[in-house]
Each structure stands twice: as C-alpha cells, then as structure tokens.
Design an enzyme around this catalytic site. Structure first.
Site, PDB file in Angstrom:
ATOM      1  N   TRP A 188       0.869  -1.180   0.000  1.00  0.00           N
ATOM      2  CA  TRP A 188       0.000   0.000   0.000  1.00  0.00           C
ATOM      3  C   TRP A 188       0.906   1.230   0.000  1.00  0.00           C
ATOM      4  O   TRP A 188       1.890   1.278   0.739  1.00  0.00           O
ATOM      5  CB  TRP A 188      -0.919   0.062   1.233  1.00  0.00           C
ATOM      6  CG  TRP A 188      -1.645   1.372   1.246  1.00  0.00           C
ATOM      7  CD1 TRP A 188      -2.688   1.728   0.442  1.00  0.00           C
ATOM      8  CD2 TRP A 188      -1.317   2.542   2.025  1.00  0.00           C
ATOM      9  NE1 TRP A 188      -3.044   3.034   0.687  1.00  0.00           N
ATOM     10  CE2 TRP A 188      -2.225   3.557   1.643  1.00  0.00           C
ATOM     11  CE3 TRP A 188      -0.350   2.817   2.994  1.00  0.00           C
ATOM     12  CZ2 TRP A 188      -2.189   4.835   2.211  1.00  0.00           C
ATOM     13  CZ3 TRP A 188      -0.316   4.080   3.557  1.00  0.00           C
ATOM     14  CH2 TRP A 188      -1.239   5.086   3.159  1.00  0.00           C
ATOM     15  N   GLU A 229      -2.999  -2.928  -2.545  1.00  0.00           N
ATOM     16  CA  GLU A 229      -4.141  -2.315  -1.839  1.00  0.00           C
ATOM     17  C   GLU A 229      -4.476  -0.936  -2.391  1.00  0.00           C
ATOM     18  O   GLU A 229      -3.654  -0.020  -2.378  1.00  0.00           O
ATOM     19  CB  GLU A 229      -3.809  -2.202  -0.342  1.00  0.00           C
ATOM     20  CG  GLU A 229      -4.946  -1.588   0.486  1.00  0.00           C
ATOM     21  CD  GLU A 229      -4.604  -1.466   1.962  1.00  0.00           C
ATOM     22  OE1 GLU A 229      -3.445  -1.757   2.352  1.00  0.00           O
ATOM     23  OE2 GLU A 229      -5.488  -1.064   2.735  1.00  0.00           O
ATOM     24  N   LYS A 231      -6.922   2.645  -2.656  1.00  0.00           N
ATOM     25  CA  LYS A 231      -7.534   3.579  -1.710  1.00  0.00           C
ATOM     26  C   LYS A 231      -8.266   4.660  -2.482  1.00  0.00           C
ATOM     27  O   LYS A 231      -7.927   4.965  -3.623  1.00  0.00           O
ATOM     28  CB  LYS A 231      -6.437   4.174  -0.819  1.00  0.00           C
ATOM     29  CG  LYS A 231      -6.959   5.043   0.296  1.00  0.00           C
ATOM     30  CD  LYS A 231      -5.938   5.145   1.424  1.00  0.00           C
ATOM     31  CE  LYS A 231      -6.316   6.215   2.417  1.00  0.00           C
ATOM     32  NZ  LYS A 231      -5.586   6.099   3.665  1.00  0.00           N
ATOM     33  N   ASP A 262      -9.729  -3.018   1.384  1.00  0.00           N
ATOM     34  CA  ASP A 262      -9.852  -2.436   2.728  1.00  0.00           C
ATOM     35  C   ASP A 262     -11.206  -1.732   2.731  1.00  0.00           C
ATOM     36  O   ASP A 262     -11.453  -0.853   1.897  1.00  0.00           O
ATOM     37  CB  ASP A 262      -8.688  -1.459   2.941  1.00  0.00           C
ATOM     38  CG  ASP A 262      -8.717  -0.751   4.290  1.00  0.00           C
ATOM     39  OD1 ASP A 262      -9.801  -0.263   4.680  1.00  0.00           O
ATOM     40  OD2 ASP A 262      -7.657  -0.641   4.931  1.00  0.00           O
ATOM     41  N   HIS A 265     -11.692   1.997   2.292  1.00  0.00           N
ATOM     42  CA  HIS A 265     -11.098   2.640   1.120  1.00  0.00           C
ATOM     43  C   HIS A 265     -12.041   2.809  -0.060  1.00  0.00           C
ATOM     44  O   HIS A 265     -11.612   2.816  -1.209  1.00  0.00           O
ATOM     45  CB  HIS A 265      -9.856   1.853   0.670  1.00  0.00           C
ATOM     46  CG  HIS A 265      -8.724   1.966   1.632  1.00  0.00           C
ATOM     47  ND1 HIS A 265      -7.459   1.493   1.385  1.00  0.00           N
ATOM     48  CD2 HIS A 265      -8.650   2.524   2.863  1.00  0.00           C
ATOM     49  CE1 HIS A 265      -6.674   1.729   2.411  1.00  0.00           C
ATOM     50  NE2 HIS A 265      -7.376   2.344   3.329  1.00  0.00           N
ATOM     51  N   HIS A 289      -8.689  -6.105   4.309  1.00  0.00           N
ATOM     52  CA  HIS A 289      -8.331  -5.307   5.471  1.00  0.00           C
ATOM     53  C   HIS A 289      -9.654  -4.927   6.115  1.00  0.00           C
ATOM     54  O   HIS A 289     -10.359  -4.042   5.631  1.00  0.00           O
ATOM     55  CB  HIS A 289      -7.550  -4.049   5.065  1.00  0.00           C
ATOM     56  CG  HIS A 289      -6.076  -4.272   5.011  1.00  0.00           C
ATOM     57  ND1 HIS A 289      -5.163  -3.263   4.849  1.00  0.00           N
ATOM     58  CD2 HIS A 289      -5.351  -5.420   5.133  1.00  0.00           C
ATOM     59  CE1 HIS A 289      -3.941  -3.771   4.858  1.00  0.00           C
ATOM     60  NE2 HIS A 289      -4.023  -5.072   5.017  1.00  0.00           N
ATOM     61  N   ASP A 297     -12.039   7.099   6.168  1.00  0.00           N
ATOM     62  CA  ASP A 297     -11.212   5.923   6.466  1.00  0.00           C
ATOM     63  C   ASP A 297     -10.616   6.047   7.867  1.00  0.00           C
ATOM     64  O   ASP A 297      -9.402   6.126   8.039  1.00  0.00           O
ATOM     65  CB  ASP A 297     -10.106   5.846   5.386  1.00  0.00           C
ATOM     66  CG  ASP A 297      -9.202   4.642   5.560  1.00  0.00           C
ATOM     67  OD1 ASP A 297      -9.683   3.615   6.085  1.00  0.00           O
ATOM     68  OD2 ASP A 297      -8.024   4.725   5.173  1.00  0.00           O
ATOM     69  N   ASP A 299     -10.572   4.044  10.480  1.00  0.00           N
ATOM     70  CA  ASP A 299      -9.982   2.869  11.127  1.00  0.00           C
ATOM     71  C   ASP A 299     -10.414   2.676  12.570  1.00  0.00           C
ATOM     72  O   ASP A 299      -9.596   2.374  13.444  1.00  0.00           O
ATOM     73  CB  ASP A 299      -8.444   2.902  10.995  1.00  0.00           C
ATOM     74  CG  ASP A 299      -7.987   2.618   9.579  1.00  0.00           C
ATOM     75  OD1 ASP A 299      -8.377   1.576   9.043  1.00  0.00           O
ATOM     76  OD2 ASP A 299      -7.266   3.456   8.991  1.00  0.00           O
ATOM     77  N   ASP A 329      -7.331  -4.167   9.889  1.00  0.00           N
ATOM     78  CA  ASP A 329      -6.619  -2.892   9.760  1.00  0.00           C
ATOM     79  C   ASP A 329      -7.394  -1.779  10.467  1.00  0.00           C
ATOM     80  O   ASP A 329      -8.089  -1.005   9.830  1.00  0.00           O
ATOM     81  CB  ASP A 329      -6.411  -2.553   8.274  1.00  0.00           C
ATOM     82  CG  ASP A 329      -5.476  -1.354   8.105  1.00  0.00           C
ATOM     83  OD1 ASP A 329      -4.890  -0.917   9.108  1.00  0.00           O
ATOM     84  OD2 ASP A 329      -5.344  -0.859   6.971  1.00  0.00           O
TER      85      ASP A 329
HETATM   86  C1  RNT Z   1      -3.848   2.912   4.785  1.00  0.00           C
HETATM   87  C2  RNT Z   1      -3.978   1.464   4.466  1.00  0.00           C
HETATM   88  C3  RNT Z   1      -2.867   0.581   4.961  1.00  0.00           C
HETATM   89  C4  RNT Z   1      -2.389   0.909   6.359  1.00  0.00           C
HETATM   90  C5  RNT Z   1      -1.460  -0.118   6.952  1.00  0.00           C
HETATM   91  C6  RNT Z   1      -0.806   0.372   8.199  1.00  0.00           C
HETATM   92  O1  RNT Z   1      -4.963   3.633   4.487  1.00  0.00           O
HETATM   93  O2  RNT Z   1      -5.203   0.988   4.911  1.00  0.00           O
HETATM   94  O3  RNT Z   1      -3.247  -0.745   4.868  1.00  0.00           O
HETATM   95  O4  RNT Z   1      -3.453   1.116   7.221  1.00  0.00           O
HETATM   96  O5  RNT Z   1      -0.576  -0.539   6.009  1.00  0.00           O
HETATM   97 ZN    ZN Z   2      -5.534  -1.130   4.816  1.00  0.00          ZN
END
Ligand code: RNT
Ligand code: ZN
Length: 421
Positions: A188, A229, A231, A262, A265, A289, A297, A299, A329
């Site tokens: 990523w 990955e 985004k 993810d 994302h 993720h 995003d 988290d 994640d």
């Molecule tokens: C960031 C991505 C990525 C990170 C990690 C720490 O937006 O989601 O995966 O969160 O690599």
């Molecule tokens: Zn991620």
C-alpha cells in the site's frame, strides 16, 4: 461465565439451529478455516521501532488518542500480542510492517533491511505455530514527505522505494519458507495529491513501472503471495490517489496478484461484501483489510455491523474461505489498545460464525422460487436466534473467556503491565 450455563444454552441453540438444518458442531469445526491475520500495528499506533518514540507520519493515515500503555519496544509488543492471543478463540496469523524489524538500535534505512531483522519474529511465530504476513512500509519516512513513493517523479526516491518493496518481498518469501505457510505481502502506498493534479497519467505510469520492477523476482506461491491495496483518498491527498481501485484491480488481474480490499477505502455506500464475488471471477485470491470507517477511512475498532456481516456472509455463501486472506486494519489509541484489538478481532470472527450458522440452502430456495418476503423474514429471524450461545460455547471449547469475561483479564493486564509503561 459458568461452564454449565454455557453448555446448557448451547444445547438449546444446537436444537434451534438444527431446526433450520444447521449443524452447530460442524460449524464450530469450520471456524478453523477462518484464520485472522492480526495487524501488529494496533499495539503501538503504527509507530514502529526504527527509532525510539517513532510516530506515524504522513500518508493520510491517522491515529487519534493517547490512551496510556502503548507498546514502546518489540518485547512490549510481543507481551501484548501474547495477551491478545490468549483472549481469542480460533486461529490467527501475525501481520508485520517493515518498520517492526529488530534493528538493534541502529538506523537501518528501508532500502537496507533484510531477513536478519525479522528472524526474531520468524522464531516467535514458529514457537506459536503461527504464520506471518508482511508489508512494505512506504510512509513515515522523509523520502515520502512530498506525498509520492513508488510513483514519484524524483527518480532517486522512486528507486529507493522500489528497492524497499523488493527487499520486503524477499523477507516475506523467507518467512513463508521457514514457517511452511505462504506469507501475504501487501503493498500500500500513500501516493496522491491534495489538489487537482495535471499529470495523473504520469504518476500511474510510474507506479505501474515501479510495481513491475519491484515484483520482477518471482517466488514460489508456497512462500509468498503479493497483494496490492487500493484507496479512495487520504487526508492531504483528497484530489487524486495514484493507486486507485481501478488501477490496482487492473494490475492484479493482469499480473495474477491478490487484490486487497480495505473496507475503509471506498465510498461509504459501497460495500466490500458486494465486491468479493465480483473480483473473485477474475483473481485467484483476495486480501481483506477489515476495518470500520466512520465518515472517512477512520480505522475505528471493528464491530459486528452490517458491513462486516455482508463481507463474512458473502465469503461463506460463495465458499471462498480458501481464496480470501483475512487481515485486520484498525487502530484506535483512545481506548485500551488490547481491548480494542480483542473486540475488533472477536467481532470479525463473530461475523464469520454468524455467516456459517446461516440456513443458506433454505434462503436460496426461497430466492430461486421468487419467495422474497420469505427470504427476508428468515434473514431477519436469524438475527435473533441463539447466536450468542454458540459463540460462548466456541470460546469455551477454545479455552478462552466467554461473554465479557475478557474485560476482567484486560483490566488486570492494564493494572499490572500497561499502567507501568
Ligand atoms: C492505509 C492502508 C494501509 C495501512 C497499513 C498500516 O490507508 O489501509 O493498509 O493502514 O498498512
Ligand atoms: Zn488497509
């Protein structure tokens, strides 16, 4: 919780589910196929141990909160991970980022890292019979400060990041080889721009070139598998993300890579659960993720919500468990980090357990005969069956605290260990 109560409740649950043709004992066994890769970065807010007191910097990812007790060394991190593992039923892997190597107090730049910095982790994982996954760390570094890494027009920087990813893949392959289970290496990058750029195409061409270079060495897939990955946007990269979903899906399909989805994302009304059966028509495997975005995003700690449920249900309904690598994640520094870890991992596992307890055959039959109110009625009913009793029993047979008994364990660890850091 009392063992007798858990067992009694389970017996009733078992009969209840049997009435829908669901064998709860078989489902508990199937949970062995649900392996969750724990994101090591929940223990220390994505700081890493390249230097003392390292903090997450750049790349549009943010951790908010300053709850005491963050892991400040690899040994503290390992201590935390062992507690987390002791509170989770089922099987786990550990997902490391490159900034978590054992660099022995020396500054080892990202284009210099090697397997020697991760041998301690490999041994740690071997002792626990766990697999490892790995990630290049293309953020929190001066050479990423201008917002570009693999797609940088600064050729020196671009080459630096290509070298980093190359080395990370070699480390991943060695991890997989030594541990006898393929290591998923995820790439990523934060690359993007705050305001409307003129040369989107130039950066994407560079990213493609860099990936081709970084992935030029082939490793057996018994050792490592590459994931990429995408985004949508990041803070400070609102106008364009180089590695968008279109970009990486194309790259993954063309080059037989894993696509990493993810669920933070995408546009918030998009469902990763809906994407699974779409992308699996064209790629062999996926990496997830699992996270919880609130408005962006963000988290947040994963909870058992509709979004996560759809992801798990789609994987189970499609019989995709062998093709989906499940990673987490999320990172929340505003509450006890161990508590956050355990809640989020358990919520993910619960979504899979719920999915496995679904009377899918009956629902499908309704669907195929146009009985759609009946389908909806059954879906709704399943939300109120004795799911919790099966979950508690699953915890019991795994020798981990059922119900909220993990709260007391975490409080004890907080008082005895975390509060003293
Ligand atoms: C960031 C991505 C990525 C990170 C990690 C720490 O937006 O989601 O995966 O969160 O690599
Ligand atoms: Zn991620």
């Amino acid at each position: 919780m009392k063992k007798e109560i858990i067992e009694k409740a389970y017996q009733i649950a078992k009969e209840q589910y049997a009435g829908f043709g669901v064998d709860t004992d078989a489902v508990i066994k199937q949970m062995n196929d649900v392996v969750i890769s724990l994101h090591c970065w929940q223990t220390d807010d994505v700081g890493g141990f390249e230097k003392p007191n390292a903090e997450l910097g750049g790349g549009g990812i943010q951790v908010t909160g300053n709850y005491p007790g963050k892991a400040k060394s690899i040994s503290q991190m390992r201590q935390d991970l062992d507690i987390v593992l002791s509170l989770l039923p089922g099987k786990q892997r550990l997902n490391l980022h490159a900034i978590y190597g054992e660099f022995g107090g020396k500054l080892v730049d990202r284009d210099q890292i090697g397997v020697e910095h991760f041998q301690g982790w490999i041994n740690w994982a071997k002792e626990r019979k766990m697999g490892l996954d790995f990630n290049a760390t293309c953020f929190s570094h001066p050479k990423a400060d201008d917002g570009f890494t693999l797609s940088s027009k600064n050729e020196g920087n671009r080459r630096f990041w290509v070298e980093h990813v190359k080395r990370c893949r070699a480390i991943a392959a060695e991890m997989g080889k030594q541990l006898g289970t393929p290591c998923v290496h995820n790439t990523w990058i934060p690359d993007g721009s705050k305001d409307v750029p003129v040369d989107r195409s130039g950066h994407r061409t560079l990213l493609k070139q860099s990936l081709d270079e970084a992935f030029s060495v082939q490793y057996p897939k018994e050792y490592m598998k590459d994931a990429v990955e995408s985004k949508l946007f990041g803070i400070g990269a609102e106008a364009m993300t180089v590695g968008s979903h279109d970009f990486y899906l194309g790259y993954a399909v063309k080059n037989n890579k894993l696509i990493c989805l993810d669920n933070g994302h995408f546009h918030l009304t998009e469902q990763v659960g809906d994407k699974i059966s779409a992308v699996l028509q064209f790629v062999d495997e996926l990496l997830l993720h699992v996270t919880r975005p609130i408005r962006w995003d963000s988290d947040h700690v994963v909870t058992l919500n509709d979004e996560i449920q759809l992801i798990a249900s789609e994987i189970v309904r499609g019989k995709f468990l062998k093709r989906v690598n499940i990673g987490l994640d999320f990172f929340d520094a505003s509450i006890n980090r161990i508590g956050a870890y355990v809640i989020g991992t358990r919520a993910t596992q619960q979504a899979f357990l719920f999915a496995l307890l679904e009377p899918t055959a009956i629902m499908k039959q309704y669907e195929e005969t146009g009985k759609n109110f009946e389908r909806l009625a059954l879906m709704e009913l399943m939300k109120t069956r004795l799911f919790g009793a099966v979950w508690d029993y699953y915890c019991l047979v795994n020798n981990v605290p059922a119900g909220i008994d993990f709260i007391a364990e975490i409080q004890k660890y907080e008082a005895e260990v975390l509060a003293k850091r």
